[in-house]
Design an enzyme around this catalytic site. Sequence first.
Site, PDB file in Angstrom:
ATOM      1  N   GLN A 250      30.046  -1.289 -17.800  1.00  0.00           N
ATOM      2  CA  GLN A 250      31.322  -0.553 -17.878  1.00  0.00           C
ATOM      3  C   GLN A 250      32.151  -1.043 -19.063  1.00  0.00           C
ATOM      4  O   GLN A 250      32.782  -0.252 -19.761  1.00  0.00           O
ATOM      5  CB  GLN A 250      32.085  -0.756 -16.555  1.00  0.00           C
ATOM      6  CG  GLN A 250      33.399  -0.007 -16.469  1.00  0.00           C
ATOM      7  CD  GLN A 250      33.207   1.501 -16.354  1.00  0.00           C
ATOM      8  OE1 GLN A 250      32.123   1.980 -16.044  1.00  0.00           O
ATOM      9  NE2 GLN A 250      34.258   2.253 -16.640  1.00  0.00           N
TER      10      GLN A 250
ATOM     11  N   GLY B 192      31.599   0.489 -22.434  1.00  0.00           N
ATOM     12  CA  GLY B 192      31.929   1.905 -22.630  1.00  0.00           C
ATOM     13  C   GLY B 192      30.655   2.708 -22.851  1.00  0.00           C
ATOM     14  O   GLY B 192      29.590   2.378 -22.310  1.00  0.00           O
TER      15      GLY B 192
ATOM     16  N   GLU C 277       0.854  -1.193   0.000  1.00  0.00           N
ATOM     17  CA  GLU C 277       0.000   0.000   0.000  1.00  0.00           C
ATOM     18  C   GLU C 277       0.890   1.244   0.000  1.00  0.00           C
ATOM     19  O   GLU C 277       2.078   1.136   0.304  1.00  0.00           O
ATOM     20  CB  GLU C 277      -0.893  -0.024   1.253  1.00  0.00           C
ATOM     21  CG  GLU C 277      -1.783  -1.258   1.280  1.00  0.00           C
ATOM     22  CD  GLU C 277      -2.764  -1.283   2.444  1.00  0.00           C
ATOM     23  OE1 GLU C 277      -2.713  -0.373   3.302  1.00  0.00           O
ATOM     24  OE2 GLU C 277      -3.584  -2.216   2.475  1.00  0.00           O
TER      25      GLU C 277
ATOM     26  N   GLY D 244      10.115  -8.773  -1.300  1.00  0.00           N
ATOM     27  CA  GLY D 244      10.728  -8.590   0.033  1.00  0.00           C
ATOM     28  C   GLY D 244      12.082  -7.941  -0.168  1.00  0.00           C
ATOM     29  O   GLY D 244      12.926  -8.495  -0.879  1.00  0.00           O
TER      30      GLY D 244
ATOM     31  N   ASN E 252      15.945  -6.664   0.272  1.00  0.00           N
ATOM     32  CA  ASN E 252      17.089  -7.455   0.728  1.00  0.00           C
ATOM     33  C   ASN E 252      17.376  -7.234   2.216  1.00  0.00           C
ATOM     34  O   ASN E 252      17.866  -8.138   2.900  1.00  0.00           O
ATOM     35  CB  ASN E 252      18.307  -7.137  -0.137  1.00  0.00           C
ATOM     36  CG  ASN E 252      18.188  -7.817  -1.501  1.00  0.00           C
ATOM     37  OD1 ASN E 252      17.137  -8.399  -1.820  1.00  0.00           O
ATOM     38  ND2 ASN E 252      19.232  -7.764  -2.289  1.00  0.00           N
ATOM     39  N   GLU E 253      17.007  -6.047   2.716  1.00  0.00           N
ATOM     40  CA  GLU E 253      17.192  -5.808   4.154  1.00  0.00           C
ATOM     41  C   GLU E 253      16.245  -6.724   4.945  1.00  0.00           C
ATOM     42  O   GLU E 253      16.624  -7.303   5.963  1.00  0.00           O
ATOM     43  CB  GLU E 253      16.902  -4.329   4.496  1.00  0.00           C
ATOM     44  CG  GLU E 253      17.913  -3.347   3.934  1.00  0.00           C
ATOM     45  CD  GLU E 253      17.775  -3.105   2.431  1.00  0.00           C
ATOM     46  OE1 GLU E 253      16.681  -3.318   1.881  1.00  0.00           O
ATOM     47  OE2 GLU E 253      18.779  -2.710   1.805  1.00  0.00           O
TER      48      GLU E 253
ATOM     49  N   GLU F 145       8.353 -17.786  -4.203  1.00  0.00           N
ATOM     50  CA  GLU F 145       8.524 -16.423  -4.733  1.00  0.00           C
ATOM     51  C   GLU F 145       9.996 -16.009  -4.675  1.00  0.00           C
ATOM     52  O   GLU F 145      10.560 -15.501  -5.638  1.00  0.00           O
ATOM     53  CB  GLU F 145       7.669 -15.445  -3.921  1.00  0.00           C
ATOM     54  CG  GLU F 145       7.858 -14.005  -4.373  1.00  0.00           C
ATOM     55  CD  GLU F 145       6.889 -13.016  -3.736  1.00  0.00           C
ATOM     56  OE1 GLU F 145       6.004 -13.442  -2.994  1.00  0.00           O
ATOM     57  OE2 GLU F 145       7.044 -11.815  -4.008  1.00  0.00           O
TER      58      GLU F 145
END
Length: 380
Positions: free
Chosen positions: A337, A340, A127, A365, A367-368, A243
């Site tokens: 990278q 280039g 939400e 969810g 990563n923390e 998931e």
Amino acid sequence: MEILNYTEEHRIFRSTFRKFVEREITPHADEWETAGIVPKSVWELMGEQGFLCMDLPEEYGGLGADFLYSVIVCEELVKTNFTGLAANLHSDIVVPYISAYASEAVKHKYLPLCISGDMITAVAMTEPNTGSDLSSIRTTAVEDGDDLIINGQKTFISNGINCGLVVLAVKDPAVESPYQAIDLVLVEAGTPGFEKGKKIDKIGWRSQDTAELFFTDCRIPKANRLGRKGGGFTMLMEKLQPERLICALMAVTAAENVLEMTIRYTKERTAFGKPISKFQNTQFKLVEMATEAKLGRAFIDKLIADHMEGKSLIVEVSMAKYWTTEMAMRVADGCLQLFGGYGYCEEYPIARAWRDMRVMSIFAGTNEIMKGIAAKFMGL
Ligand SMILES: Cc1cc2nc3c(=O)[nH]c(=O)nc-3n(C[C@H](O)[C@H](O)[C@H](O)COP(=O)(O)OP(=O)(O)OC[C@H]3O[C@@H](n4cnc5c(N)ncnc54)[C@H](O)[C@@H]3O)c2cc1C
């Protein structure tokens, strides 16, 4: 090192699905990125060919296929470098809530339509004021005779525009404990009081119709409640394993995919009279990134094998989701990278891959939150 037991049937299926993808998806991906949505007709084609919800039993029209078929669909879709068609979200994440927790009558009503692609599904938890903290949702479902009346708002809902059926997280305002108050209910598109809002303008996953959903005095039958009353939190916890597995599998496959395109490019592009793949820095970077991708592959394949044996893998899938998605973002960045300036141009697929990978540490969810779950289960 083969960890997963692919049979000849799996290999034939992969080749068939890959041909379908090359014919029906890849040629249109750019057009859908611009349109910001994948046409429903593609879902119907997927359904016609039997590529959706393959695990469902034959009595509903499914194939009773094992999880490796979902793995193949996921990998082949990721290899297109195009994220709009969220088929695994539908087949392996949302529909399992219905097949596991709905009544037989509800299953017979909806599952055949989910298999045929006539009904695309979404799961709506987030939400505007809460995502990670599910206990703080404000969307309510109040009982009224044989019905539930829903009021509230959801945001960031994948398949939000195309969806015909939503698995919606709601709260009974009369129940004090947030963990006992949450229910999952099914709401059909077209139900009075259910409005789809605007498609969200995102930096990546541009062809995914991620949207806002609104519910105003939306009346649904109580029979559309999944499982027992107040069991929403438990159901969500039970179904988060696939998931996170799918998300980690997407990350590993995406890392492998960008590495492949980058190795090809570095062999073709020359600087100072030789291919850039001949510079020691390029070689070391590519070897380091390929090593990380291989570590991710060994980890995810082992978890898929364990998942198929029915093991509970709360800590491991949380670790895999956080590590593989961060690895994929590191790899995409390192690969860009090596392209280039061309890496920064839309014309080169690495640009889209880099943009699309950024969200992987946020959805399914954050990563923390993954690290928090692992820490809790490690007794920290
Ligand atoms: C492209 C896309 C598709 C999505 N699809 C869906 C979908 O289909 N259905 C659905 O319901 N949602 C979906 N989401 C929403 C997604 O799941 C949420 O964005 C995510 O859960 C984070 O919630 P939030 O955005 O409210 O961030 P918040 O919860 O506000 O978090 C903000 C920051 O605070 C950190 N944080 C929060 N709590 C803690 C904590 N306890 N410890 C440490 N750090 C913490 C978070 O990790 C994050 O870094 C999607 C999002 C995107 C971008």
